[in-house]
Design a protein around this motif. Structure first.
Motif, PDB file in Angstrom:
ATOM      1  N   MET A 170       0.840  -1.199   0.000  1.00  0.00           N
ATOM      2  CA  MET A 170       0.000   0.000   0.000  1.00  0.00           C
ATOM      3  C   MET A 170       0.877   1.252   0.000  1.00  0.00           C
ATOM      4  SD  MET A 170      -2.972  -1.261  -0.208  1.00  0.00           S
ATOM      5  CE  MET A 170      -3.960   0.232  -0.004  1.00  0.00           C
ATOM      6  N   ARG A 171       0.441   2.251  -0.789  1.00  0.00           N
ATOM      7  CA  ARG A 171       1.181   3.489  -0.892  1.00  0.00           C
ATOM      8  C   ARG A 171       0.324   4.651  -0.411  1.00  0.00           C
ATOM      9  NH1 ARG A 171       2.416   4.583  -6.603  1.00  0.00           N
ATOM     10  NH2 ARG A 171       0.315   3.774  -6.889  1.00  0.00           N
ATOM     11  N   VAL A 172       0.972   5.681   0.079  1.00  0.00           N
ATOM     12  CA  VAL A 172       0.249   6.889   0.464  1.00  0.00           C
ATOM     13  C   VAL A 172      -0.489   7.407  -0.768  1.00  0.00           C
ATOM     14  CG1 VAL A 172       0.484   9.282   1.238  1.00  0.00           C
ATOM     15  CG2 VAL A 172       1.854   7.471   2.302  1.00  0.00           C
ATOM     16  N   GLY A 173      -1.795   7.616  -0.615  1.00  0.00           N
ATOM     17  CA  GLY A 173      -2.629   8.065  -1.721  1.00  0.00           C
ATOM     18  C   GLY A 173      -3.501   6.978  -2.304  1.00  0.00           C
ATOM     19  N   ASP A 174      -3.233   5.705  -1.975  1.00  0.00           N
ATOM     20  CA  ASP A 174      -4.076   4.611  -2.470  1.00  0.00           C
ATOM     21  C   ASP A 174      -5.475   4.691  -1.853  1.00  0.00           C
ATOM     22  OD1 ASP A 174      -2.258   3.447  -4.162  1.00  0.00           O
ATOM     23  OD2 ASP A 174      -1.600   1.907  -2.739  1.00  0.00           O
ATOM     24  N   TRP A 175      -6.468   4.304  -2.650  1.00  0.00           N
ATOM     25  CA  TRP A 175      -7.839   4.258  -2.149  1.00  0.00           C
ATOM     26  C   TRP A 175      -8.020   3.081  -1.193  1.00  0.00           C
ATOM     27  CZ3 TRP A 175     -11.361   7.939  -2.524  1.00  0.00           C
ATOM     28  CH2 TRP A 175     -11.244   8.888  -3.545  1.00  0.00           C
ATOM     29  N   VAL A 176      -8.813   3.302  -0.137  1.00  0.00           N
ATOM     30  CA  VAL A 176      -9.169   2.243   0.808  1.00  0.00           C
ATOM     31  C   VAL A 176     -10.627   2.407   1.206  1.00  0.00           C
ATOM     32  CG1 VAL A 176      -6.871   1.831   1.775  1.00  0.00           C
ATOM     33  CG2 VAL A 176      -8.288   3.659   2.725  1.00  0.00           C
ATOM     34  N   MET A 177     -11.203   1.318   1.677  1.00  0.00           N
ATOM     35  CA  MET A 177     -12.592   1.346   2.120  1.00  0.00           C
ATOM     36  C   MET A 177     -12.698   0.668   3.478  1.00  0.00           C
ATOM     37  SD  MET A 177     -16.040   0.186   0.109  1.00  0.00           S
ATOM     38  CE  MET A 177     -15.785  -1.565   0.278  1.00  0.00           C
ATOM     39  N   ALA A 178     -13.415   1.321   4.380  1.00  0.00           N
ATOM     40  CA  ALA A 178     -13.577   0.799   5.738  1.00  0.00           C
ATOM     41  C   ALA A 178     -15.018   0.376   5.950  1.00  0.00           C
ATOM     42  CB  ALA A 178     -13.194   1.868   6.750  1.00  0.00           C
ATOM     43  N   VAL A 194      -5.045   6.166   1.839  1.00  0.00           N
ATOM     44  CA  VAL A 194      -3.968   5.965   2.805  1.00  0.00           C
ATOM     45  C   VAL A 194      -3.285   7.322   2.998  1.00  0.00           C
ATOM     46  CG1 VAL A 194      -1.758   4.844   3.244  1.00  0.00           C
ATOM     47  CG2 VAL A 194      -3.621   3.556   2.168  1.00  0.00           C
ATOM     48  N   SER A 195      -3.327   7.846   4.207  1.00  0.00           N
ATOM     49  CA  SER A 195      -2.749   9.155   4.497  1.00  0.00           C
ATOM     50  C   SER A 195      -1.281   9.066   4.871  1.00  0.00           C
ATOM     51  CB  SER A 195      -3.521   9.830   5.631  1.00  0.00           C
ATOM     52  OG  SER A 195      -4.895   9.925   5.326  1.00  0.00           O
ATOM     53  N   ALA A 196      -0.890   7.958   5.505  1.00  0.00           N
ATOM     54  CA  ALA A 196       0.502   7.766   5.916  1.00  0.00           C
ATOM     55  C   ALA A 196       0.722   6.297   6.202  1.00  0.00           C
ATOM     56  CB  ALA A 196       0.835   8.615   7.145  1.00  0.00           C
ATOM     57  N   ARG A 197       1.986   5.884   6.249  1.00  0.00           N
ATOM     58  CA  ARG A 197       2.357   4.493   6.499  1.00  0.00           C
ATOM     59  C   ARG A 197       3.273   4.424   7.710  1.00  0.00           C
ATOM     60  NH1 ARG A 197       3.402   0.881   2.593  1.00  0.00           N
ATOM     61  NH2 ARG A 197       4.002  -0.320   4.429  1.00  0.00           N
ATOM     62  N   ASN A 198       3.351   3.202   8.283  1.00  0.00           N
ATOM     63  CA  ASN A 198       4.318   2.901   9.344  1.00  0.00           C
ATOM     64  C   ASN A 198       4.212   3.834  10.546  1.00  0.00           C
ATOM     65  OD1 ASN A 198       6.331   2.420   6.540  1.00  0.00           O
ATOM     66  ND2 ASN A 198       5.682   0.716   7.828  1.00  0.00           N
ATOM     67  N   ARG A 199       2.990   4.166  10.924  1.00  0.00           N
ATOM     68  CA  ARG A 199       2.796   5.008  12.101  1.00  0.00           C
ATOM     69  C   ARG A 199       3.025   4.189  13.370  1.00  0.00           C
ATOM     70  NH1 ARG A 199       3.360  10.121  10.392  1.00  0.00           N
ATOM     71  NH2 ARG A 199       1.458  11.065   9.543  1.00  0.00           N
ATOM     72  N   GLU A 200       3.648   4.815  14.361  1.00  0.00           N
ATOM     73  CA  GLU A 200       3.797   4.229  15.694  1.00  0.00           C
ATOM     74  C   GLU A 200       2.897   4.984  16.654  1.00  0.00           C
ATOM     75  OE1 GLU A 200       7.823   3.010  17.156  1.00  0.00           O
ATOM     76  OE2 GLU A 200       8.482   4.236  15.473  1.00  0.00           O
ATOM     77  N   LEU A 201       2.194   4.253  17.515  1.00  0.00           N
ATOM     78  CA  LEU A 201       1.363   4.899  18.522  1.00  0.00           C
ATOM     79  C   LEU A 201       1.948   4.690  19.907  1.00  0.00           C
ATOM     80  CD1 LEU A 201      -2.233   4.152  17.155  1.00  0.00           C
ATOM     81  CD2 LEU A 201      -0.742   6.119  16.741  1.00  0.00           C
ATOM     82  N   SER A 202       1.859   3.474  20.415  1.00  0.00           N
ATOM     83  CA  SER A 202       2.383   3.249  21.764  1.00  0.00           C
ATOM     84  C   SER A 202       2.916   1.850  21.985  1.00  0.00           C
ATOM     85  CB  SER A 202       1.289   3.531  22.804  1.00  0.00           C
ATOM     86  OG  SER A 202       0.183   2.673  22.595  1.00  0.00           O
ATOM     87  N   GLY A 203       2.671   0.940  21.068  1.00  0.00           N
ATOM     88  CA  GLY A 203       3.036  -0.451  21.311  1.00  0.00           C
ATOM     89  C   GLY A 203       4.379  -0.838  20.732  1.00  0.00           C
ATOM     90  N   THR A 204       4.879  -1.977  21.183  1.00  0.00           N
ATOM     91  CA  THR A 204       6.162  -2.494  20.733  1.00  0.00           C
ATOM     92  C   THR A 204       6.159  -2.851  19.261  1.00  0.00           C
ATOM     93  OG1 THR A 204       6.579  -3.392  22.929  1.00  0.00           O
ATOM     94  CG2 THR A 204       7.828  -4.347  21.122  1.00  0.00           C
ATOM     95  N   TYR A 205       5.042  -3.402  18.784  1.00  0.00           N
ATOM     96  CA  TYR A 205       4.997  -3.933  17.429  1.00  0.00           C
ATOM     97  C   TYR A 205       4.107  -3.099  16.508  1.00  0.00           C
ATOM     98  CZ  TYR A 205       6.761  -7.730  20.265  1.00  0.00           C
ATOM     99  OH  TYR A 205       7.482  -8.458  21.165  1.00  0.00           O
ATOM    100  N   ASP A 206       3.900  -1.836  16.864  1.00  0.00           N
ATOM    101  CA  ASP A 206       3.012  -0.978  16.091  1.00  0.00           C
ATOM    102  C   ASP A 206       3.474  -0.832  14.644  1.00  0.00           C
ATOM    103  OD1 ASP A 206       1.598  -0.617  18.349  1.00  0.00           O
ATOM    104  OD2 ASP A 206       1.842   1.552  18.488  1.00  0.00           O
TER     105      ASP A 206
END
Length: 482
Positions: A170-178, A194-206
């Motif tokens: 998946m690339r930034v800009g690809d269409w997605v449906m939820a 897709v607005s961004a990739r590989n975001r980290e929030l708080s977990g070890t394996y995010d």
């Protein structure tokens, strides 16, 4: 404020771009996909695999205010005669609390994936399908670190299901449906990119995919689809000042979810590899001081007892490759190690004194090493409290010990709260009691107690023996582990 990814709303996805008086845009790559004229065909095809999840939990309600009577009072007898056994201030009857979430079917025989926080603490889980059919689900396993849970229903017919896609493509800009159950409104679809990739929030394996597709409370555990109808993410969290969607949602990448689901399906638990080093990222200053060109790799700061020490890895080594995969940061290393099979011999390449050296390490199992030597850069703090066996327990601290009047050398777990409907309450345990042993072995932290409960289950026992101290007096109590 970051909130659990609970829902999904409908978002119009038509985009009109006007370019006036500017240089021509560069030609789009041949594999670029234009905005679909409609999402209807895709939604119709995959909707039957998306489910609504309703969980029920028993909760205690506070006693109603009213007069209290001394033990033996005739007024107390009057209340008991009218069916109120404990008087107006006695424990009230437990009530049921319901919560909503979403999920998706991944096999025709009824395996369903959702977020752990959707079903955590539930004693009843009901699945509602797109057709309106409802089935009870049982919990197969959970992984709180990635917020993944695997459920199973039994159906007399094959169920529509979806498959995992490759989130790495998946690339930034690809269409997605939820899809999901936003705010309890039932099946709902939203679309975005897709607005961004590989975001980290708080977990070890995010490894989160950020999307502007509308996600709201109730969408937790629902799928994020690519335009082929493959699951490339599981909606988990939103960034919002008010609890509603503002176009910043996070879906755990399918390549993380699918690996966890595979282990939960096979073992009922996760089995992650463990290297046994404390690590930190290499900063530009460190790289300069070490005489290396790039600030990349994972710098080993300490090597406690474990697989790495046994194999010869040393403090000061910079790990640049693991199992033939490049390591650019501590995050890379942690995820690669976790994905590697327990007991596997892997090649680890390090920089030592400016020279590359390859070392073969036989990996341990992280779950068994938790609470011992874990990479400092990603170490999960010990739980400050946890609900087990109907008890809310917390490790004994000096402050708690003073408050409870315990000797300075006391160790164990303090019972902070207790479920009035539990076997522990019926057997006389109360808040303030100290658990010092479980299964006839000392317990100093929550991991110890969980391990002893696990040992009892593995041995086929129905209960675990606890040693409780109250006001210095010991007492053994056997509590059911099922």
């Amino acid at each position: 404020m970051l909130k659990p990814a609970f829902a999904r709303g409908v978002l119009g996805a038509t985009v009109l771009a006007l370019v006036i008086g500017v240089a021509p845009l560069a030609p789009a790559p041949a594999f670029a996909r234009a905005a679909p004229e409609s999402f209807a065909d895709l939604a119709e095809r995959i909707s039957p695999s998306v489910v609504n999840i309703t969980t029920s939990t028993t909760v205690a309600t506070p006693a109603q205010p009213g007069p209290s009577f001394p033990e033996g009072s005739p007024f107390g007898d009057m209340f008991r005669d009218f069916g109120i056994p404990n008087g107006p201030n006695g424990p009230s009857r437990p009530q049921r609390s319901n919560a909503l979430g979403s999920g998706y079917v991944i096999s025709e025989d009824g395996y369903i994936v959702t977020n752990n926080h959707v079903i955590e603490g539930a004693d009843q889980i009901e699945i509602e399908f797109f057709s309106g059919d409802r089935l009870e689900a049982k919990l197969i396993g959970t992984d709180p670190k990635t917020d993944v849970a695997l459920l199973k229903v039994t159906s007399d017919k094959p169920l529509p299901f979806v498959k995992f896609g490759n989130s790495d493509t998946m690339r930034v800009g690809d269409w997605v449906m939820a899809m999901g159950n936003p705010l309890g409104q039932g099946f709902s679809v939203s679309a975005g990119i897709v607005s961004a990739r590989n975001r980290e929030l708080s977990g070890t394996y995010d490894d989160y995919i950020q999307t502007d597709a509308a996600i709201n409370r109730g969408n937790s555990g629902g799928p994020l689809f690519n335009m082929d109808g493959d699951v490339i993410g599981m909606n988990t969290a939103i960034l919002s000042p008010n609890g509603g969607s503002i176009g910043i949602g996070f879906s755990m990448a399918s390549n993380v979810v699918s690996k966890v689901v595979g282990q939960l399906k096979e073992y009922g638990e996760t089995r992650r590899g463990w290297l046994g080093v404390k690590i930190q990222d290499v900063t530009p200053d460190m790289a300069e001081a070490l005489g290396i060109a790039m600030a990349e790799g994972a710098l080993v700061s300490e090597v406690p007892e474990g697989p790495a020490r046994d194999a010869g890895i040393q403090a000061g080594d910079i790990i640049i490759s693991f199992d033939n995969g490049e390591v650019k940061s501590t995050r890379d290393l942690v995820r690669r190690v976790a994905d590697a099979p327990v007991g596997e011999a892997v090649r680890v390449t390090v920089l030592r004194d400016g020279k590359k050296e390859t070392i073969v390490v036989t990996l341990g199992r992280r779950e068994l090493a938790e609470g011992e030597a874990v990479p400092a850069a990603v170490q999960r703090p010990q739980d400050s409290e946890k609900d087990l066996l109907g008890l809310t327990v917390t490790p004994l601290t000096a402050e708690l010990g003073t408050e409870l009047g315990l000797p300075s050398d006391a160790t164990g777990l303090v019972i902070k709260d207790i479920d009035d409907t539990s076997a522990a309450y019926e057997k006389g345990l109360r808040a303030g009691d100290l658990i010092t042993e479980a299964g006839q072995e000392p317990v100093a932290n929550i991991d110890d107690l969980e391990a002893r409960i696990g040992d009892a289950k593995d041995a086929g026992r129905k209960s675990v023996l606890l040693l409780i101290r109250r006001a210095g007096e010991p007492r053994f109590v056997a509590l059911p582990v099922e």
